[in-house]
Motif scaffolding. Structure first.
Motif, short mmCIF file in Angstrom:
data_model
loop_
_atom_site.label_atom_id
_atom_site.label_comp_id
_atom_site.label_asym_id
_atom_site.label_seq_id
_atom_site.Cartn_x
_atom_site.Cartn_y
_atom_site.Cartn_z
N ALA A 212 1.08 -1.23 0.17
CA ALA A 212 0.07 -0.01 -0.10
C ALA A 212 0.70 1.35 0.10
O ALA A 212 0.49 2.40 -0.62
CB ALA A 212 -0.88 -0.10 1.19
N LEU A 213 1.94 1.12 0.68
CA LEU A 213 2.95 2.29 0.94
C LEU A 213 3.57 2.45 -0.55
O LEU A 213 3.94 3.73 -0.82
CB LEU A 213 3.81 2.13 2.17
N THR A 214 4.15 1.36 -1.02
CA THR A 214 4.96 1.65 -2.27
C THR A 214 4.44 1.40 -3.57
O THR A 214 5.00 1.54 -4.59
CB THR A 214 6.24 0.57 -2.21
N GLY A 215 3.24 0.77 -3.68
CA GLY A 215 2.62 0.28 -4.97
C GLY A 215 3.44 -1.00 -5.53
O GLY A 215 3.11 -1.29 -6.56
N ARG A 216 4.24 -1.47 -4.62
CA ARG A 216 5.08 -2.60 -5.27
C ARG A 216 4.84 -3.92 -4.25
O ARG A 216 4.81 -3.87 -3.19
CB ARG A 216 6.47 -2.39 -5.53
N ARG A 217 4.55 -4.90 -4.90
CA ARG A 217 4.36 -6.34 -4.22
C ARG A 217 5.56 -6.71 -3.79
O ARG A 217 6.56 -6.93 -4.62
CB ARG A 217 3.63 -7.19 -5.12
N ALA A 218 5.91 -7.12 -2.74
CA ALA A 218 7.33 -7.51 -1.93
C ALA A 218 7.79 -8.92 -2.79
O ALA A 218 8.79 -9.13 -3.06
CB ALA A 218 7.26 -7.66 -0.43
N PHE A 219 6.72 -9.87 -2.91
CA PHE A 219 6.96 -11.23 -3.49
C PHE A 219 5.97 -11.29 -4.54
O PHE A 219 4.64 -11.35 -4.46
CB PHE A 219 6.77 -12.28 -2.41
N ALA A 220 6.34 -11.17 -5.77
CA ALA A 220 5.46 -11.23 -7.00
C ALA A 220 5.64 -12.75 -7.68
O ALA A 220 5.15 -12.85 -8.68
CB ALA A 220 6.04 -9.99 -7.79
N GLN A 221 6.15 -13.55 -7.11
CA GLN A 221 6.28 -15.14 -7.67
C GLN A 221 4.75 -15.26 -7.96
O GLN A 221 4.22 -15.64 -6.91
CB GLN A 221 7.14 -15.95 -6.86
N GLU A 222 4.58 -15.95 -8.99
CA GLU A 222 3.20 -16.48 -9.32
C GLU A 222 2.91 -17.78 -9.06
O GLU A 222 2.13 -18.47 -8.77
CB GLU A 222 2.89 -16.14 -10.75
N GLY A 223 4.20 -18.71 -9.24
CA GLY A 223 4.06 -20.05 -8.85
C GLY A 223 4.06 -20.22 -7.30
O GLY A 223 4.91 -19.69 -6.67
N LEU A 224 3.54 -21.38 -6.90
CA LEU A 224 3.64 -21.65 -5.43
C LEU A 224 5.06 -22.32 -5.14
O LEU A 224 5.65 -21.86 -3.96
CB LEU A 224 2.57 -22.83 -5.24
N ARG A 225 5.66 -23.00 -5.99
CA ARG A 225 6.83 -23.42 -5.52
C ARG A 225 8.17 -22.23 -5.58
O ARG A 225 8.70 -22.03 -4.73
CB ARG A 225 7.45 -24.46 -6.83
N GLU A 226 7.76 -21.16 -6.48
CA GLU A 226 8.80 -20.08 -6.40
C GLU A 226 8.44 -19.33 -5.03
O GLU A 226 9.25 -18.61 -4.62
CB GLU A 226 8.53 -19.27 -7.79
N ALA A 227 6.98 -19.06 -4.84
CA ALA A 227 6.76 -18.50 -3.66
C ALA A 227 7.23 -19.10 -2.28
O ALA A 227 7.87 -18.27 -1.52
CB ALA A 227 5.27 -18.47 -3.52
N VAL A 228 7.48 -20.45 -2.24
CA VAL A 228 7.93 -21.12 -1.10
C VAL A 228 9.43 -20.81 -1.13
O VAL A 228 10.02 -20.66 -0.02
CB VAL A 228 7.51 -22.64 -1.41
N LEU A 229 10.05 -21.01 -2.20
CA LEU A 229 11.57 -20.77 -2.16
C LEU A 229 11.97 -19.27 -1.82
O LEU A 229 12.85 -19.06 -0.92
CB LEU A 229 12.17 -20.87 -3.51
N ALA A 230 11.16 -18.34 -2.22
CA ALA A 230 11.34 -16.86 -2.02
C ALA A 230 11.19 -16.54 -0.51
O ALA A 230 11.94 -16.09 0.33
CB ALA A 230 10.47 -15.84 -2.80
N ARG A 231 10.05 -17.08 0.05
CA ARG A 231 9.95 -17.04 1.34
C ARG A 231 10.88 -17.57 2.49
O ARG A 231 11.06 -16.98 3.48
CB ARG A 231 8.42 -17.40 1.59
N LEU A 232 11.33 -18.79 1.97
CA LEU A 232 12.18 -19.28 2.94
C LEU A 232 13.62 -18.83 2.73
O LEU A 232 14.39 -19.19 3.77
CB LEU A 232 12.25 -20.94 2.72
N SER A 233 13.96 -17.95 1.71
CA SER A 233 15.36 -17.58 1.34
C SER A 233 15.55 -16.03 1.73
O SER A 233 16.59 -15.91 1.78
CB SER A 233 15.84 -18.10 0.31
N GLN A 234 14.61 -15.46 1.71
CA GLN A 234 14.83 -13.76 1.85
C GLN A 234 13.63 -13.03 2.58
O GLN A 234 12.67 -13.61 2.90
CB GLN A 234 14.96 -13.43 0.33
N ASP A 235 14.11 -12.18 3.04
CA ASP A 235 13.01 -11.10 3.68
C ASP A 235 12.53 -10.19 2.74
O ASP A 235 13.37 -9.81 1.87
CB ASP A 235 13.84 -10.35 4.97
#
Length: 314
Positions: A212-235
Motif C-alpha cells: 500500500a505504501l510503495t505500490g509494489r508487491r514484495a513477493f511477486a512470484q506467481e507459482g507456489l514453488r517459487e513463492a515457497v523458495l522466496a519466502r524461505l530464503s529472503q526477507d
C-alpha cells in the motif's frame, strides 16, 4: 444443484427474499453477488457456495466464525442458508467501495491513509485472534474500503473472507502439510504447511501495508514453488522511501521468526502513532529498525527504487 464456475445467478431470488444483482467476485469456494434484501430494503452481499463433499464442513465453519465476530472493521453476517436445499449461501453486509487491490491499481496510498488502514485491520485481527481464529488469507483483495463519512478521511477498511480461516488448536479442515493462502502474501511458516498461528496474519498484513505504501508487491512470484523458495530464503525489502518509523513497524511485522513479530494490538498502537506523527524518509540508504514489543531488528542497505511488479492473478 451444483454451482460450477460458469453459472451466473444474477436476477435470481433466493429464499424468497434476496434478489441477486451483479457478480462482485469469485473464488474457489463460491461466488459473491451484490444483492437486495426485499424484506429490509437494503443492499447486501450474498456469497453462494459451490457444493462438494469436502467443502460442507468448511462452509459451516465459516458461518460460525462470522457469526461469532463483531467489530466495525469486520464484515457483519446477516443471514445463512446451509441446509439440504441448494444453493447454499451467506448474506453479509454490503460494503459500497472498492477492494484495496482495486484501489492500488491507481498507485500507492498516502502514509496517513495507510496508517488508518493499518489500525483498522490490526484491530480486526486482534478481535479475530482473541477468538482463537487465524484468518490465513490477509491480502488486498480481502480488504474492503468504505468512505467513513468523516472530513479529511479517504476511507476506512474492513477485513473480509474467512473461507480458509483456521481455529487455533481445533481439528484441521485441511490435510496436514497443505499450503493454504495466496502465494504473494504467505508467511514463511505457511509455506512449510505447519499449523498457522496469529503471527502468520501479522506477517501477511505487513506485506499488504508495504504494498500500500510503495505500490509494489514484495513477493511477486506467481507459482507456489517459487513463492515457497522466496519466502524461505529472503526477507521482504523495506525501502527507505517509506520512512524510518514505517520501516521499523514493517520490518518487525515481517520478521522471519514468528516469535519476533508484534501482536495485533502492538500494530494498532504503532499505526496510531504513525497517524499522529509527521514522518519523513531518511536520506541514508542504510537503517537499523525495531519496534517496541518485538525483538526483531534488521540492518540492511535498502534500494530507493525497485521495479514495478506484475499484478497477481491468483
Amino acid at each position: 444443484m451444483t454451482l460450477p464456475r460458469s453459472d451466473d445467478l444474477a436476477g435470481r431470488l433466493l429464499g424468497e427474499r434476496y434478489e441477486l444483482a451483479t457478480r462482485l467476485g469469485e473464488g474457489g469456494m463460491g461466488v459473491v453477488y451484490r444483492g437486495h434484501d426485499t424484506m429490509l430494503r437494503r443492499d447486501v452481499a450474498v456469497k453462494v457456495f459451490r457444493d462438494g463433499a469436502t467443502e460442507v464442513a468448511r462452509t459451516t465453519s465459516e458461518t460460525h466464525l462470522l457469526a461469532s465476530l463483531n467489530h466495525p472493521a469486520l464484515v457483519t453476517l446477516y443471514d445463512a442458508h446451509l441446509g439440504a436445499e441448494e444453493p447454499r449461501y451467506l448474506v453479509m453486509e454490503y460494503v459500497d467501495g472498492p477492494t484495496l487491490d482495486e484501489r492500488l491499481r491507481s498507485g500507492p496510498l498516502p502514509r496517513p491513509v495507510v496508517a488508518r488502514v493499518a489500525a483498522d485491520l490490526a484491530e480486526a485481527l486482534h478481535v479475530v485472534h482473541q477468538a482463537g481464529i487465524v484468518h490465513r488469507d490477509v491480502k488486498p483483495a480481502n480488504v474492503l474500503l468504505r468512505a467513513p463519512g468523516v472530513a479529511g478521511e479517504e476511507f476506512s477498511a474492513k477485513l473480509a473472507d474467512f473461507g480458509i480461516a483456521h481455529l487455533v488448536d481445533a481439528t484441521r479442515l485441511t490435510t496436514p502439510g497443505t499450503i493454504i493462502g495466496s502465494a504473494a502474501y504467505l508467511s514463511p511458516e505457511q509455506v512449510t504447511g505447519v499449523d498457522p498461528r496469529p503471527s502468520a496474519d501479522i506477517y501477511s498484513l505487513g506485506l499488504v501495508l508495504l504494498e500500500a505504501l510503495t505500490g509494489r508487491r514484495a513477493f511477486a512470484q506467481e507459482g507456489l514453488r517459487e513463492a515457497v523458495l522466496a519466502r524461505l530464503s529472503q526477507d521482504p525489502v523495506v525501502p527507505t522511501e517509506v520512512g524510518r518509523e514505517w520501516g521499523a513497524l514493517l520490518t518487525a511485522m515481517t520478521a522471519r521468526d514468528p516469535a519476533d513479530r508484534p501482536t495485533a494490538m502492538a500494530v494498532v498502537d504503532g499505526a496510531r502513532r504513525l497517524r499522529s506523527e509527521s514522518t519523513t524518509a531518511p536520506t541514508s540508504s542504510s537503517a537499523t529498525v525495531g519496534i517496541p514489543g518485538s525483538s526483531a531488528t534488521r540492518t540492511a542497505v535498502l534500494p530507493s527504487e525497485t521495479a514495478v511488479l506484475p499484478s497477481e492473478t491468483a
